[in-house]
Design a protein around this motif. Structure first.
Motif, PDB file in Angstrom:
ATOM      1  N   ARG A  82       7.653  -1.489 -31.589  1.00  0.00           N
ATOM      2  CA  ARG A  82       6.890  -0.758 -32.878  1.00  0.00           C
ATOM      3  C   ARG A  82       5.625  -1.563 -32.931  1.00  0.00           C
ATOM      4  O   ARG A  82       4.711  -1.260 -33.599  1.00  0.00           O
ATOM      5  CB  ARG A  82       7.878  -0.689 -34.106  1.00  0.00           C
ATOM      6  CG  ARG A  82       8.815   0.504 -34.010  1.00  0.00           C
ATOM      7  CD  ARG A  82       8.240   1.826 -33.660  1.00  0.00           C
ATOM      8  NE  ARG A  82       9.113   2.946 -33.265  1.00  0.00           N
ATOM      9  CZ  ARG A  82       8.854   3.707 -32.290  1.00  0.00           C
ATOM     10  NH1 ARG A  82       7.718   3.840 -31.732  1.00  0.00           N
ATOM     11  NH2 ARG A  82       9.912   4.588 -31.884  1.00  0.00           N
ATOM     12  N   SER A  83       5.801  -2.892 -32.317  1.00  0.00           N
ATOM     13  CA  SER A  83       4.464  -3.732 -32.637  1.00  0.00           C
ATOM     14  C   SER A  83       3.329  -3.189 -31.786  1.00  0.00           C
ATOM     15  O   SER A  83       2.212  -3.117 -31.871  1.00  0.00           O
ATOM     16  CB  SER A  83       4.706  -5.131 -32.156  1.00  0.00           C
ATOM     17  OG  SER A  83       5.771  -5.639 -32.592  1.00  0.00           O
ATOM     18  N   ARG A  84       3.911  -2.825 -30.505  1.00  0.00           N
ATOM     19  CA  ARG A  84       2.883  -2.171 -29.403  1.00  0.00           C
ATOM     20  C   ARG A  84       2.469  -0.807 -29.806  1.00  0.00           C
ATOM     21  O   ARG A  84       1.247  -0.246 -29.659  1.00  0.00           O
ATOM     22  CB  ARG A  84       3.515  -2.173 -28.041  1.00  0.00           C
ATOM     23  CG  ARG A  84       3.444  -3.680 -27.303  1.00  0.00           C
ATOM     24  CD  ARG A  84       3.627  -3.303 -25.984  1.00  0.00           C
ATOM     25  NE  ARG A  84       5.028  -3.277 -25.506  1.00  0.00           N
ATOM     26  CZ  ARG A  84       5.862  -2.224 -25.342  1.00  0.00           C
ATOM     27  NH1 ARG A  84       5.301  -1.161 -25.231  1.00  0.00           N
ATOM     28  NH2 ARG A  84       7.193  -2.152 -25.183  1.00  0.00           N
ATOM     29  N   ASP A  85       3.479   0.092 -30.188  1.00  0.00           N
ATOM     30  CA  ASP A  85       3.207   1.514 -30.528  1.00  0.00           C
ATOM     31  C   ASP A  85       3.620   1.932 -32.025  1.00  0.00           C
ATOM     32  O   ASP A  85       4.683   2.535 -32.138  1.00  0.00           O
ATOM     33  CB  ASP A  85       4.008   1.961 -29.388  1.00  0.00           C
ATOM     34  CG  ASP A  85       3.615   3.604 -29.442  1.00  0.00           C
ATOM     35  OD1 ASP A  85       2.734   3.831 -30.172  1.00  0.00           O
ATOM     36  OD2 ASP A  85       4.617   4.372 -28.929  1.00  0.00           O
ATOM     37  N   PRO A  86       2.985   1.493 -33.134  1.00  0.00           N
ATOM     38  CA  PRO A  86       3.496   1.740 -34.496  1.00  0.00           C
ATOM     39  C   PRO A  86       3.520   3.386 -34.676  1.00  0.00           C
ATOM     40  O   PRO A  86       2.756   3.962 -34.242  1.00  0.00           O
ATOM     41  CB  PRO A  86       2.282   0.939 -35.216  1.00  0.00           C
ATOM     42  CG  PRO A  86       1.246   0.381 -34.301  1.00  0.00           C
ATOM     43  CD  PRO A  86       1.451   0.811 -32.882  1.00  0.00           C
ATOM     44  N   THR A 107      16.398   8.245 -37.681  1.00  0.00           N
ATOM     45  CA  THR A 107      15.174   8.949 -38.030  1.00  0.00           C
ATOM     46  C   THR A 107      14.406   8.009 -39.043  1.00  0.00           C
ATOM     47  O   THR A 107      13.299   7.682 -39.052  1.00  0.00           O
ATOM     48  CB  THR A 107      15.764  10.162 -39.019  1.00  0.00           C
ATOM     49  OG1 THR A 107      16.270  10.951 -38.196  1.00  0.00           O
ATOM     50  CG2 THR A 107      14.386  10.979 -39.475  1.00  0.00           C
ATOM     51  N   LEU A 108      15.311   7.283 -39.851  1.00  0.00           N
ATOM     52  CA  LEU A 108      14.669   6.203 -40.771  1.00  0.00           C
ATOM     53  C   LEU A 108      13.870   4.969 -40.208  1.00  0.00           C
ATOM     54  O   LEU A 108      12.859   4.944 -40.502  1.00  0.00           O
ATOM     55  CB  LEU A 108      15.966   5.703 -41.943  1.00  0.00           C
ATOM     56  CG  LEU A 108      15.316   4.820 -43.032  1.00  0.00           C
ATOM     57  CD1 LEU A 108      14.516   5.719 -44.200  1.00  0.00           C
ATOM     58  CD2 LEU A 108      16.730   4.510 -43.594  1.00  0.00           C
ATOM     59  N   LEU A 109      14.730   4.679 -39.463  1.00  0.00           N
ATOM     60  CA  LEU A 109      14.205   3.178 -38.716  1.00  0.00           C
ATOM     61  C   LEU A 109      13.208   3.652 -37.445  1.00  0.00           C
ATOM     62  O   LEU A 109      12.397   2.720 -37.072  1.00  0.00           O
ATOM     63  CB  LEU A 109      15.295   2.415 -38.103  1.00  0.00           C
ATOM     64  CG  LEU A 109      16.096   1.811 -39.083  1.00  0.00           C
ATOM     65  CD1 LEU A 109      17.250   1.009 -38.608  1.00  0.00           C
ATOM     66  CD2 LEU A 109      15.499   0.971 -40.030  1.00  0.00           C
ATOM     67  N   GLY A 110      13.172   4.823 -37.031  1.00  0.00           N
ATOM     68  CA  GLY A 110      12.471   5.256 -35.986  1.00  0.00           C
ATOM     69  C   GLY A 110      12.978   4.541 -34.653  1.00  0.00           C
ATOM     70  O   GLY A 110      12.071   4.061 -33.713  1.00  0.00           O
ATOM     71  N   LEU A 111      14.329   4.715 -34.285  1.00  0.00           N
ATOM     72  CA  LEU A 111      14.751   4.307 -33.180  1.00  0.00           C
ATOM     73  C   LEU A 111      14.229   5.154 -31.979  1.00  0.00           C
ATOM     74  O   LEU A 111      14.044   6.299 -32.137  1.00  0.00           O
ATOM     75  CB  LEU A 111      16.082   4.090 -33.189  1.00  0.00           C
ATOM     76  CG  LEU A 111      17.077   3.453 -34.419  1.00  0.00           C
ATOM     77  CD1 LEU A 111      18.536   3.453 -34.310  1.00  0.00           C
ATOM     78  CD2 LEU A 111      16.237   2.101 -34.369  1.00  0.00           C
ATOM     79  N   PRO A 112      14.070   4.419 -30.831  1.00  0.00           N
ATOM     80  CA  PRO A 112      13.690   5.191 -29.868  1.00  0.00           C
ATOM     81  C   PRO A 112      14.501   6.499 -29.386  1.00  0.00           C
ATOM     82  O   PRO A 112      15.790   6.128 -29.603  1.00  0.00           O
ATOM     83  CB  PRO A 112      13.378   4.317 -28.604  1.00  0.00           C
ATOM     84  CG  PRO A 112      13.737   3.109 -29.209  1.00  0.00           C
ATOM     85  CD  PRO A 112      14.034   3.201 -30.617  1.00  0.00           C
ATOM     86  N   LEU A 155      10.321   3.081 -40.631  1.00  0.00           N
ATOM     87  CA  LEU A 155      10.367   1.893 -41.202  1.00  0.00           C
ATOM     88  C   LEU A 155      10.058   0.372 -40.337  1.00  0.00           C
ATOM     89  O   LEU A 155       9.564  -0.476 -41.169  1.00  0.00           O
ATOM     90  CB  LEU A 155      11.909   1.889 -41.760  1.00  0.00           C
ATOM     91  CG  LEU A 155      12.551   0.705 -42.744  1.00  0.00           C
ATOM     92  CD1 LEU A 155      11.658   1.185 -44.006  1.00  0.00           C
ATOM     93  CD2 LEU A 155      13.894   1.129 -43.091  1.00  0.00           C
ATOM     94  N   VAL A 156      10.749   0.408 -39.335  1.00  0.00           N
ATOM     95  CA  VAL A 156      10.347  -0.852 -38.566  1.00  0.00           C
ATOM     96  C   VAL A 156       8.749  -0.984 -38.361  1.00  0.00           C
ATOM     97  O   VAL A 156       8.284  -2.156 -38.746  1.00  0.00           O
ATOM     98  CB  VAL A 156      10.856  -0.548 -37.103  1.00  0.00           C
ATOM     99  CG1 VAL A 156      10.538  -1.916 -36.361  1.00  0.00           C
ATOM    100  CG2 VAL A 156      12.547  -0.564 -37.329  1.00  0.00           C
ATOM    101  N   SER A 157       8.135  -0.008 -38.175  1.00  0.00           N
ATOM    102  CA  SER A 157       6.513  -0.146 -37.983  1.00  0.00           C
ATOM    103  C   SER A 157       5.940  -0.434 -39.339  1.00  0.00           C
ATOM    104  O   SER A 157       5.325  -1.477 -39.289  1.00  0.00           O
ATOM    105  CB  SER A 157       5.886   1.090 -37.853  1.00  0.00           C
ATOM    106  OG  SER A 157       6.196   1.573 -36.466  1.00  0.00           O
TER     107      SER A 157
END
Ligand code: HEM
Length: 391
Positions: A192-196, A140-145, A200-202
């Motif tokens: 996340r670079s393509r689809d922010p 949840t925090l990192l936004g993992l797929p 956290l990663v974005s």
């Protein structure tokens, strides 16, 4: 003759007698087994943490380091570079109001109890609760797929913190885990670079301090470290807290009677039994301590778990007491490298344990403590499996 053998199951099970012997009789100790110095007194550890100019992290902070990691992660850089990168990463942790995680964590905890624990007399707190919760909170925090490589991420994070007890270095399986995690982190960063998103990663990709951004390798290494540090440390913190509450039922009862004790009980858990037992530094100059001269270039282990049991700092340090003031413990490090995830980790564990104690208030160890297997790691300490029985 006293030994400090980080590579034995006996030491993993009980490092505390050795710590005491070292604190009392060899406060600055050369370990032949580890080929490193060991500091065990609270005051010496705190002084070393403040003095990063002498006790450098730039050659790595894991007791057994991965080649190529030092210098590319926060924990393995010295100021001023460290502070620049930390302010970027920290800005991300701060920008996000972590309170928004409370509800998802409550839901994750309830689901884990409902799906894995309800209806069982004996359950594995490690797998059924701590492991599941840790992965989902980190995701949840990192936004993992969603549903991507759940088992691989968990397994590789666990492998990364282990050391081969025979060769006393990272073995091929640990190196492979590190490589796998770096590739996975690169994939997540690319996605996340393509689809922010709002994760956290974005934010790491776009965060700027004084017009400077992290480069992509730094983002990738930071994500790799956050996965390893997050999964092992957070999972370990939760497991050890569960272990302490199962081992000391009268202390657990005090919390159940007064839930406002929960935050102090967690701090005391990190003092008494932190999962982050030992980290490493490298000396930038000859340094004499307690009559021993350590040479420039020597490695020094800061044994946080030993400092936390120092009777020079805490009264009756071997007693787990949820009403004690455990302030000043080094269970999350200190100084420049104080754990960056500390607020998130504290919030996650408190929130999860509150739900757990409401739903499963009475439990004890299902097997004698001597039968527990402890993670074979020179840095971390937590039970591999933690079978609990409901009462
Ligand atoms: C969400 C979970 C967590 C994340 C993302 C996280 C992340 C980090 C990061 C990035 C650092 C390096 C900071 C720097 O060098 O400036 C760090 C350091 C540290 N963390 Fe955490 N952490 C987490 C949970 C924990 C937990 C639960 C513990 C202990 C129970 C812990 C113990 C430590 C310690 C001892 C250090 C200092 C290492 C050293 O002295 O070299 N962390 N953490």
């Amino acid at each position: 003759m006293v030994r400090f053998n980080l590579y034995s199951a006996e030491f993993d099970a009980n490092p505390f007698d050795t710590y005491k012997e070292l604190r009392d009789n060899h406060p600055c100790f050369w370990s032949e087994d580890a080929q490193k110095w060991v500091l065990t007194r609270h005051e010496d550890i705190v002084n070393a943490l403040q003095d990063w100019q002498t006790y450098s992290s730039a050659k790595g902070n894991l007791v057994d380091e991965f080649p190529g990691r030092a210098g590319n992660t926060l924990g393995t850089m010295d100021p001023p570079r460290h502070d620049e990168v930390r302010s970027i990463v920290q800005s991300v942790f701060m920008k996000r109001n972590i309170k928004h995680l409370v509800e998802p964590i409550q839901q994750i905890a309830r689901d884990a109890i409902k799906n894995n624990i309800k209806g069982k007399k004996v359950f594995d707190f490690s797998q059924d609760f701590a492991g599941e919760l840790t992965y989902k909170v980190l995701a949840t925090l990192l936004g993992l797929p969603e549903n991507s490589y759940t088992h691989e991420v968990k397994n590789n994070a666990e492998l990364m913190v282990q050391t081969d007890p025979k060769t006393r270095t990272k073995g091929p399986e640990h190196m492979a885990a590190f490589e796998w995690m770096k590739d996975y982190a690169a994939e997540v960063v690319e996605l996340r670079s393509r689809d922010p998103g709002t994760d956290l990663v974005s934010q790491l990709i776009t965060a700027e301090v004084d017009d400077r951004k992290l480069d992509l390798i730094q983002v990738q290494m930071t994500v790799t470290t956050l996965l390893m540090a997050g999964i092992e440390s957070l999972g370990g913190m939760l497991k050890v807290f569960g272990f302490n509450l199962a081992s000391f039922p009268e202390q657990r009862q005090k919390i159940i009677d007064d839930m406002s004790l929960l935050p102090d009980a967690l701090e005391e858990s990190m003092r008494y039994n932190t999962s982050a037992q030992r980290f490493r530094r490298c000396l930038t100059k000859d340094t004499t301590l307690h009559g021993q001269t350590m040479k420039k270039g020597d490695f020094v282990i800061l044994a946080y778990g030993a400092g936390n049991r120092d009777e020079r700092k805490y009264e009756n340090p071997d007693v787990y007491d949820v009403t004690r003031n455990s302030k000043g413990h080094v269970g999350m490090g200190g100084g420049t490298h104080t754990c960056l995830g500390n607020s998130v980790a504290r919030l996650a564990v408190k929130t999860a344990m509150e739900i757990f104690l409401e739903e499963v208030p009475q439990f004890s160890l299902a097997e004698p403590v001597e039968r527990l297997d402890w993670v074979a790691s020179s840095n971390f300490r937590s039970p591999v499996k933690l079978l609990l029985v409901k009462e």
